[in-house]
Design a protein around this motif. Structure first.
Motif, short mmCIF file in Angstrom:
data_model
loop_
_atom_site.label_atom_id
_atom_site.label_comp_id
_atom_site.label_asym_id
_atom_site.label_seq_id
_atom_site.Cartn_x
_atom_site.Cartn_y
_atom_site.Cartn_z
N UNK A 103 -29.41 15.84 -138.35
CA UNK A 103 -29.31 14.45 -137.92
C UNK A 103 -29.67 13.54 -139.09
N UNK A 104 -28.82 12.53 -139.32
CA UNK A 104 -29.08 11.50 -140.32
C UNK A 104 -28.83 10.15 -139.65
N UNK B 242 -18.77 20.41 -148.79
CA UNK B 242 -17.88 19.29 -148.47
C UNK B 242 -16.92 19.70 -147.36
N UNK B 243 -16.68 18.79 -146.47
CA UNK B 243 -15.77 19.04 -145.36
C UNK B 243 -16.19 18.24 -144.15
N UNK B 244 -15.52 18.45 -143.03
CA UNK B 244 -15.78 17.65 -141.83
C UNK B 244 -17.20 17.75 -141.31
N UNK B 245 -17.85 18.91 -141.45
CA UNK B 245 -19.22 19.06 -140.95
C UNK B 245 -20.17 18.20 -141.77
N UNK B 246 -20.02 18.22 -143.07
CA UNK B 246 -20.86 17.37 -143.93
C UNK B 246 -20.52 15.90 -143.71
N UNK B 247 -19.25 15.58 -143.60
CA UNK B 247 -18.84 14.19 -143.44
C UNK B 247 -19.41 13.55 -142.17
N UNK B 248 -19.71 14.37 -141.17
CA UNK B 248 -20.26 13.84 -139.92
C UNK B 248 -21.66 13.26 -140.11
N UNK B 249 -22.35 13.63 -141.19
CA UNK B 249 -23.73 13.19 -141.39
C UNK B 249 -23.98 12.50 -142.74
N UNK C 248 -28.46 12.91 -151.60
CA UNK C 248 -29.67 12.17 -151.31
C UNK C 248 -29.76 11.50 -149.96
N UNK C 249 -29.22 12.11 -148.92
CA UNK C 249 -29.27 11.52 -147.58
C UNK C 249 -30.46 12.12 -146.82
N UNK C 250 -31.41 11.29 -146.39
CA UNK C 250 -32.53 11.81 -145.60
C UNK C 250 -32.01 12.41 -144.29
N UNK D 289 -37.91 17.73 -142.21
CA UNK D 289 -37.32 16.61 -142.95
C UNK D 289 -36.79 17.16 -144.27
N UNK D 290 -35.56 16.76 -144.60
CA UNK D 290 -34.92 17.32 -145.79
C UNK D 290 -34.09 16.26 -146.51
N UNK D 291 -33.77 16.54 -147.74
CA UNK D 291 -32.88 15.74 -148.56
C UNK D 291 -31.52 16.46 -148.51
#
Length: 127
Positions: free
Chosen positions: A56-57, A81-88, A103-105, A5-7
């Motif tokens: 997974x978020x 930042x980019x499409x990979x980050x935007x997916x979650x 701050x997204x779990x 589990x991560x932030x």
């Protein structure tokens, strides 16, 4: 299977920013398709740099490469930042045009899947 589990946070990096004009090229893929974790978190997952991780978020999931960053505290995951980050990340822009980048779990696990290139990733999320 071990799950961490991560932030999750995201932000610009010099390499990501330098490759913005060539998003379909390999340099942009290498600059954005990874998740940085403290090496102790990589050890908990029993994974090495360069192996694949599934992030997974509540907003989605994406596969990226593992990368160590000793500057991260334990439990903090960073994807440029980019499409990979935007997916979650949270797509709600709250009227400002920018999604929530901090701050997204997240739940992180090792996977045999490989990160998708940008065109394949876009196709997956447009379906």
């Amino acid at each position: 299977m071990i799950k961490l589990k991560a932030n999750l946070i995201s932000g610009r990096t010099a390499k990501q920013g330098a490759n913005l004009e060539a998003k379909t090229h390999t340099a942009y893929f290498k600059a954005c398709s990874y998740c940085e974790l403290k090496s102790s978190d990589l050890e908990k997952l029993e994974v090495s740099e360069g192996n694949s991780l599934k992030i997974t978020t509540e907003f989605g999931e994406v596969v990226v490469f593992a990368k160590a960053n000793e500057g991260n505290p334990e439990g903090l995951a960073f994807i440029p930042m980019g499409p990979w980050a935007n997916a979650v990340l949270n797509p709600d822009t709250h009227g400002c045009g920018m999604p929530g980048f901090k701050g997204v779990p997240a739940e992180i696990e090792v996977t045999d899947e490989k990160p998708l290139d940008m065109k394949s990733l876009m196709k997956k999320y447009l379906e």
